[in-house]
Design a protein around this motif. Sequence first.
Motif, PDB file in Angstrom:
ATOM      1  N   UNK A  74       0.916  -1.271  -0.026  1.00 22.07           N
ATOM      2  CA  UNK A  74      -0.084  -0.118  -0.150  1.00 22.07           C
ATOM      3  C   UNK A  74       0.929   1.296  -0.001  1.00 22.07           C
ATOM      4  N   UNK A  75       0.805   2.060  -0.976  1.00 26.23           N
ATOM      5  CA  UNK A  75       1.274   3.192  -0.953  1.00 26.23           C
ATOM      6  C   UNK A  75       0.508   4.377  -0.423  1.00 26.23           C
ATOM      7  N   UNK A  76       0.624   5.768  -0.568  1.00 25.99           N
ATOM      8  CA  UNK A  76      -0.167   6.681   0.063  1.00 25.99           C
ATOM      9  C   UNK A  76      -1.677   6.796  -0.548  1.00 25.99           C
ATOM     10  N   UNK A  77      -1.547   6.477  -1.775  1.00 29.94           N
ATOM     11  CA  UNK A  77      -3.048   6.504  -2.493  1.00 29.94           C
ATOM     12  C   UNK A  77      -3.113   5.593  -3.553  1.00 29.94           C
ATOM     13  N   UNK A  78      -2.130   4.716  -3.635  1.00 25.58           N
ATOM     14  CA  UNK A  78      -2.596   3.504  -4.611  1.00 25.58           C
ATOM     15  C   UNK A  78      -1.913   2.094  -3.944  1.00 25.58           C
ATOM     16  N   UNK A  79      -2.478   1.187  -4.702  1.00 16.60           N
ATOM     17  CA  UNK A  79      -1.973  -0.391  -3.976  1.00 16.60           C
ATOM     18  C   UNK A  79      -1.664  -1.189  -5.114  1.00 16.60           C
ATOM     19  N   UNK A  80      -0.901  -2.078  -4.565  1.00 18.78           N
ATOM     20  CA  UNK A  80      -0.270  -3.066  -5.557  1.00 18.78           C
ATOM     21  C   UNK A  80      -0.329  -4.375  -5.152  1.00 18.78           C
ATOM     22  N   UNK A  81      -0.719  -5.372  -6.103  1.00 15.70           N
ATOM     23  CA  UNK A  81      -0.752  -6.907  -5.614  1.00 15.70           C
ATOM     24  C   UNK A  81       0.052  -7.817  -6.725  1.00 15.70           C
ATOM     25  N   UNK A  82       0.598  -8.931  -6.319  1.00 11.19           N
ATOM     26  CA  UNK A  82       1.219  -9.859  -6.935  1.00 11.19           C
ATOM     27  C   UNK A  82       0.388 -11.049  -6.972  1.00 11.19           C
ATOM     28  N   UNK A  83       0.084 -11.785  -7.936  1.00 12.22           N
ATOM     29  CA  UNK A  83      -1.026 -12.982  -7.844  1.00 12.22           C
ATOM     30  C   UNK A  83       0.264 -14.059  -7.965  1.00 12.22           C
ATOM     31  N   UNK A  84      -0.444 -15.254  -7.619  1.00 15.07           N
ATOM     32  CA  UNK A  84       0.371 -16.634  -7.634  1.00 15.07           C
ATOM     33  C   UNK A  84       0.999 -16.902  -8.969  1.00 15.07           C
ATOM     34  N   UNK A  85       0.419 -16.298  -9.977  1.00  8.58           N
ATOM     35  CA  UNK A  85       0.732 -16.671 -11.283  1.00  8.58           C
ATOM     36  C   UNK A  85       1.836 -15.569 -11.980  1.00  8.58           C
ATOM     37  N   UNK A  86       2.269 -14.670 -11.100  1.00  7.46           N
ATOM     38  CA  UNK A  86       3.317 -13.617 -11.394  1.00  7.46           C
ATOM     39  C   UNK A  86       2.541 -12.364 -11.851  1.00  7.46           C
ATOM     40  N   UNK A  87       1.399 -12.381 -12.122  1.00 10.93           N
ATOM     41  CA  UNK A  87       0.573 -11.143 -12.882  1.00 10.93           C
ATOM     42  C   UNK A  87       0.711  -9.963 -11.600  1.00 10.93           C
ATOM     43  N   UNK A  88       0.949  -8.875 -12.035  1.00 15.73           N
ATOM     44  CA  UNK A  88       0.956  -7.761 -11.025  1.00 15.73           C
ATOM     45  C   UNK A  88      -0.215  -6.693 -11.519  1.00 15.73           C
ATOM     46  N   UNK A  89      -1.055  -6.504 -10.271  1.00 17.14           N
ATOM     47  CA  UNK A  89      -2.078  -5.785 -10.376  1.00 17.14           C
ATOM     48  C   UNK A  89      -1.833  -4.233  -9.564  1.00 17.14           C
ATOM     49  N   UNK A  90      -2.450  -3.166 -10.150  1.00 20.45           N
ATOM     50  CA  UNK A  90      -2.208  -2.153  -9.189  1.00 20.45           C
ATOM     51  C   UNK A  90      -3.851  -1.308  -9.451  1.00 20.45           C
ATOM     52  N   UNK A  91      -4.000  -0.545  -8.455  1.00 24.78           N
ATOM     53  CA  UNK A  91      -5.467   0.178  -8.550  1.00 24.78           C
ATOM     54  C   UNK A  91      -5.061   1.544  -7.347  1.00 24.78           C
TER      55      UNK A  91
END
Length: 120
Positions: A74-91
């Motif tokens: 978690x950053x100040x106003x955005x977030x990031x996740x890594x999935x088990x298949x290696x895909x990276x998601x941000x929002x």
Amino acid sequence: ATTDAAKEDRGLCCGQRVVAVSAGEKHSLAITAVGAAFTCGACDRGCLGHGDLSIQLLPKKIDVIGQRVIAVSAADVHSIAIASNGAVFTWGWGEHGCLGHGDWSNQLLPKKIEGLAPGQ
């Protein structure tokens, strides 16, 4: 005095054991042992990832990732996740291109970064 029910809830997120957490300016993320991601808090830029700007006083599962989550940040106003298949998601807040989608757009739901897709 702490009740037995409160003692049992420590370390749980919606009945699941929490294995990792991250805190932003006004929001938090958690991953459970089964790879589910939850967010709570406030963010007027979409950093909770639920498709709206509502405040979440309790952890709420992020349903759109569709993968087992292995890491979050978690950053100040955005977030990031890594999935088990290696895909990276941000929002969240997309200013200065910080979400990695080639634009400055805010994302209210997790969106896969195509440039970091597995196998590329």
